[in-house]
Enzyme design. Structure first.
Site, PDB file in Angstrom:
ATOM      1  CG  ASP A 113     -23.336  18.303  -8.779  1.00  0.00           C
ATOM      2  OD1 ASP A 113     -23.691  17.333  -8.092  1.00  0.00           O
ATOM      3  OD2 ASP A 113     -23.227  18.253 -10.014  1.00  0.00           O
ATOM      4  CG  ASP A 127     -22.093  13.077  -7.655  1.00  0.00           C
ATOM      5  OD1 ASP A 127     -23.008  12.407  -8.176  1.00  0.00           O
ATOM      6  OD2 ASP A 127     -21.954  14.302  -7.845  1.00  0.00           O
TER       7      ASP A 127
END
Length: 159
Positions: A113, A127
């Site tokens: 991330d 995401d």
């Protein structure tokens, strides 16, 4: 259309994660002040780092989800559904790739991330794809449009 969306979004996710790992090992990079910051982190869990002890289970669920999306995609009858399922497959497969290939090992890997906004967990392109897909799926459901493009009557929608 489904395959083009899935492959393109998946490629963007993988490429941005490779760049994030290569270039963000040091300090954070502010792109728009504190509104958008590049901040590298690795997440063993699901959204919001939930279930960090269930990485293997999350991997199995992602494999099943990808299989279901591929199965459902055979029935796609509209561009909106093609986009929705293409983005969903790209997002699921993007994070699944990390779980399969990244440390600490196969099927236990941590998801990369790197996008950080205020008051929100750090996330990635996969995401975003999953969330946009969810919104498109909800929109189609509210509109009463099935995967095959058929429209539900008002009575069917009320039932």
């Amino acid at each position: 259309m489904f395959a083009v969306v899935a492959v393109a979004a998946y490629a963007i996710d993988v490429a941005t994660k490779i760049l994030a790992v290569e270039r963000l090992s040091g300090a954070d990079v502010e792109l728009a002040g504190t509104w958008l910051v590049l901040h590298l982190t690795r997440n063993p869990g699901a959204a919001f780092s939930a279930g960090t002890e269930f990485t293997l289970l999350l991997t199995a669920i992602a494999i099943a989800a990808a299989a279901v999306v591929i199965y459902l995609a055979r029935r796609v009858g509209t561009r909106a559904w093609a986009w929705a399922l293409g983005l969903l497959l790209a997002g699921v497969c993007g994070n699944l790739t990390d779980r399969i290939l990244r440390d600490p090992g196969p099927f236990r890997g941590h998801v990369v991330d790197f996008l950080m906004v205020p008051h929100w967990p750090v996330f990635n392109i996969a995401d975003i794809c999953i969330n946009v897909a969810a919104a498109l799926i909800l929109l189609q459901a509210v509109r009463g449009i099935g995967i095959d493009g058929t429209r539900a009557t008002a009575r069917e929608r009320e039932a």
